[in-house]
Design a protein around this motif. Structure first.
Motif, mmCIF file in Angstrom:
data_model
loop_
_atom_site.group_PDB
_atom_site.id
_atom_site.type_symbol
_atom_site.label_atom_id
_atom_site.label_comp_id
_atom_site.label_asym_id
_atom_site.label_seq_id
_atom_site.Cartn_x
_atom_site.Cartn_y
_atom_site.Cartn_z
ATOM 1 N N PHE A 1 34.664 23.827 34.661
ATOM 2 C CA PHE A 1 34.048 24.320 35.891
ATOM 3 C C PHE A 1 35.056 25.097 36.752
ATOM 4 N N SER A 2 36.357 24.762 36.578
ATOM 5 C CA SER A 2 37.355 25.467 37.379
ATOM 6 C C SER A 2 37.494 26.929 36.966
ATOM 7 N N MET A 3 37.078 27.267 35.742
ATOM 8 C CA MET A 3 37.135 28.664 35.300
ATOM 9 C C MET A 3 36.109 29.532 36.016
ATOM 10 N N LEU A 4 35.056 28.908 36.529
ATOM 11 C CA LEU A 4 33.982 29.653 37.186
ATOM 12 C C LEU A 4 34.367 29.958 38.631
ATOM 13 N N THR A 5 33.765 31.012 39.189
ATOM 14 C CA THR A 5 34.108 31.484 40.524
ATOM 15 C C THR A 5 33.712 30.464 41.566
ATOM 16 N N ALA A 6 34.614 30.212 42.503
ATOM 17 C CA ALA A 6 34.368 29.183 43.516
ATOM 18 C C ALA A 6 33.236 29.568 44.452
ATOM 19 N N ASN A 7 32.998 30.899 44.641
ATOM 20 C CA ASN A 7 31.973 31.324 45.599
ATOM 21 C C ASN A 7 30.559 31.259 45.021
ATOM 22 N N ALA B 1 29.496 36.647 42.496
ATOM 23 C CA ALA B 1 30.847 37.134 42.186
ATOM 24 C C ALA B 1 30.800 38.384 41.317
ATOM 25 N N ARG B 2 29.978 38.332 40.288
ATOM 26 C CA ARG B 2 29.927 39.498 39.397
ATOM 27 C C ARG B 2 29.360 40.729 40.107
ATOM 28 N N ALA B 3 28.382 40.524 41.004
ATOM 29 C CA ALA B 3 27.832 41.660 41.751
ATOM 30 C C ALA B 3 28.879 42.244 42.698
ATOM 31 N N SER B 4 29.652 41.349 43.364
ATOM 32 C CA SER B 4 30.700 41.825 44.257
ATOM 33 C C SER B 4 31.799 42.556 43.491
ATOM 34 N N SER C 1 33.255 28.418 29.335
ATOM 35 C CA SER C 1 33.086 27.127 30.008
ATOM 36 C C SER C 1 32.062 26.265 29.287
ATOM 37 N N ALA C 2 30.935 26.876 28.871
ATOM 38 C CA ALA C 2 29.915 26.107 28.144
ATOM 39 C C ALA C 2 30.460 25.597 26.812
ATOM 40 N N LEU C 3 31.304 26.378 26.148
ATOM 41 C CA LEU C 3 31.897 25.943 24.874
ATOM 42 C C LEU C 3 32.847 24.760 25.091
ATOM 43 N N GLN C 4 33.567 24.715 26.220
ATOM 44 C CA GLN C 4 34.447 23.576 26.502
ATOM 45 C C GLN C 4 33.634 22.290 26.653
ATOM 46 N N ILE C 5 32.494 22.420 27.342
ATOM 47 C CA ILE C 5 31.637 21.240 27.494
ATOM 48 C C ILE C 5 31.097 20.813 26.145
#
Length: 455
Positions: A74-80, A154-157, A50-54
């Motif tokens: 930003f849509s690639m990142l987890t919504a929660n 998200a990653r912890a869950s 995502s950072a590379l796209q920006i």
């Protein structure tokens, strides 16, 4: 009495269970750590992408840095999760994003490529991706820096769910493995119970070897049991033979003794009574000798299989026995000699049985052989020591040399007794891997030779 220890099955089961428990615990820890690493690596890649796209939509125009952050980044990142970002120009000016979000930039690592670090923002643990895009400007840091952060919910869950699922699978497999191991142990120890049941079912008189098929690991145990039963059978057969021999050999002299006692009670004149008393005394003496010989014969047979062997000086043993036997014949005038080397004549044997063999050979020579001469000679013959007992008696006819080696053989000359003297010596020599020989020496003197293996 055999002490009952802990069950072998229980001990093995505890050890197997302990090994499985430790292995499962180590595996669970490894899975938890590996799932965390896998989750962090996956989410770091998404955050970096995502950072590379920006960064790809960041350019320099008319002296300023411009950014057109795409929604897909930003849509690639987890919504929660909460997302924070900022784009800084080479001079440190905020080009886009949250102006308050200004984490320290790792410039040395950033030159080599995108960097992901762990940090906090607004008291929330976040993962922060730094991506630099070089701008056509002069200065120590000619970089436009894209900083994108995401909370770690998200990653912890994901890591927790993955670790939990893997742990459940491991626990189930561990339990199944433990059950299979316990069943396998039960099956592996079943032959021991079968052996015990086979022995319990046997008749008390059945000492035949166990013939059932057993695993190689307990073959030694079964072989030891079979060897023990063989030895027990030998001793039982020996005991029965001794009892049978004693009953057979004692029947006649005891009957003769009772008969003489009855005849003695019927005599009224002194001459008749004196005659029967003398006969009774003679029978009693020979009965005592017979009982003594039977006991010695049984003792020699028993010790042949059970006595431990020792290093014995044959010369000292012969001298001791010769002195003891001659003390009972002190009134006789005999030419007595013992010829032996000055050094020790060592053999390996049972001293008790060897004394009995020498005593019987000497007793036989003194009673039925030696008239005026009794010589004993010890000499080395190859790997053996030869002990020769020589007397000037009539000797034993060659036709009888094999017969007299056997117990209870018929006796010549109307002599009383069980003919056990030389047969005892024969059994002792056989037990010591030696032999007994008969022959004629100088002047037709009769010679009995006992040959022993040298130690």
């Amino acid at each position: 009495m055999t002490l009952l220890g802990r069950s072998l099955y229980t001990r093995l089961a505890l050890r197997v269970g302990l090994v499985l428990a430790i292995s499962g615990l180590v595996l669970l820890v490894a899975i938890v750590l590996s799932t965390r690493l896998a989750a962090n690596d996956a989410y770091d890649r998404i955050l970096t992408g995502s950072a590379l796209q920006i960064a790809e939509n960041t350019w320099y125009q008319n002296g300023t840095v411009n950014v057109d952050a795409p929604i897909s980044a930003f849509s690639m990142l987890t919504a929660n999760d909460q997302v924070f970002y900022v784009v800084l120009g080479p001079e440190g000016r905020v080009v886009a994003g949250d102006a308050d979000f200004r984490p320290a930039i790792p410039w040395k690592k950033l030159i080599q490529g995108p960097v992901v670090v762990q940090g906090t923002y607004l008291e929330l643990p976040v993962s922060i991706a730094f991506v630099g895009r070089r701008m056509p400007v002069a200065g120590p840091n000619p970089w436009a820096v894209v900083i994108l952060a995401q909370t770690n919910n998200a990653r912890a869950s994901f890591a927790k769910n993955l670790g939990t699922n893997a742990s459940v699978v491991i626990l189930v497999m561990g339990l199944l493995t433990l059950i299979a191991a316990l069943f396998t142990l039960y099956q592996a120890l079943a032959p021991l119970k079968q052996i015990g049941a086979a022995i319990q079912r046997r008749d008390l008189n059945d000492l035949s070897p166990l013939t059932q098929e057993v695993p190689a690991e307990i073959h030694v145990l079964v072989a030891s049991i079979n060897e023990f039963m063989r030895r027990l059978g030998v001793h039982r057969a020996l005991m029965r033979r001794v009892i049978g021999d004693a009953a057979h050999q004692l029947r006649t002299p005891v009957a003769a003794l009772l008969s003489q006692m009855e005849l003695l009670s019927m005599q009224h004149d002194d001459a008749g009574r004196a005659q029967h008393q003398a006969r009774l005394q003679e029978l009693t003496h020979h009965l005592g000798e017979l009982v003594n010989q039977l006991i010695n014969h049984a003792m020699v047979q028993h010790r042949a299989d059970s006595a431990s062997l020792e290093t014995v000086d044959l010369a000292s043993l012969a001298r001791e026995q010769m002195t003891d036997m001659l003390s009972h014949h002190a009134q006789r005038h005999l030419d007595i000699a013992l010829h032996a080397p000055e050094h020790s004549c060592l053999i390996l044997g049972d001293p008790v049985s060897l004394r009995e063999a020498l005593k019987n050979v000497l007793d036989n020579a003194l009673k039925y052989g030696a008239k005026t001469l009794l010589h004993m000679t010890i000499r080395r013959s190859g790997s053996r020591w030869a002990l020769e007992v020589e007397d000037d008696g009539p000797g034993i006819p060659e036709d009888d040399w094999e017969r007299i080696r056997k117990p209870f053989s018929a006796r010549g000359g109307n002599r009383l007794g069980a003919s056990l003297g030389l047969s005892i010596a024969e059994e002792v020599m056989r037990a010591h891997q030696g032999d007994m020989r008969f022959g004629w020496g100088v002047d037709r003197h009769f010679v009995v030779t006992l040959r022993f293996r040298a130690a």
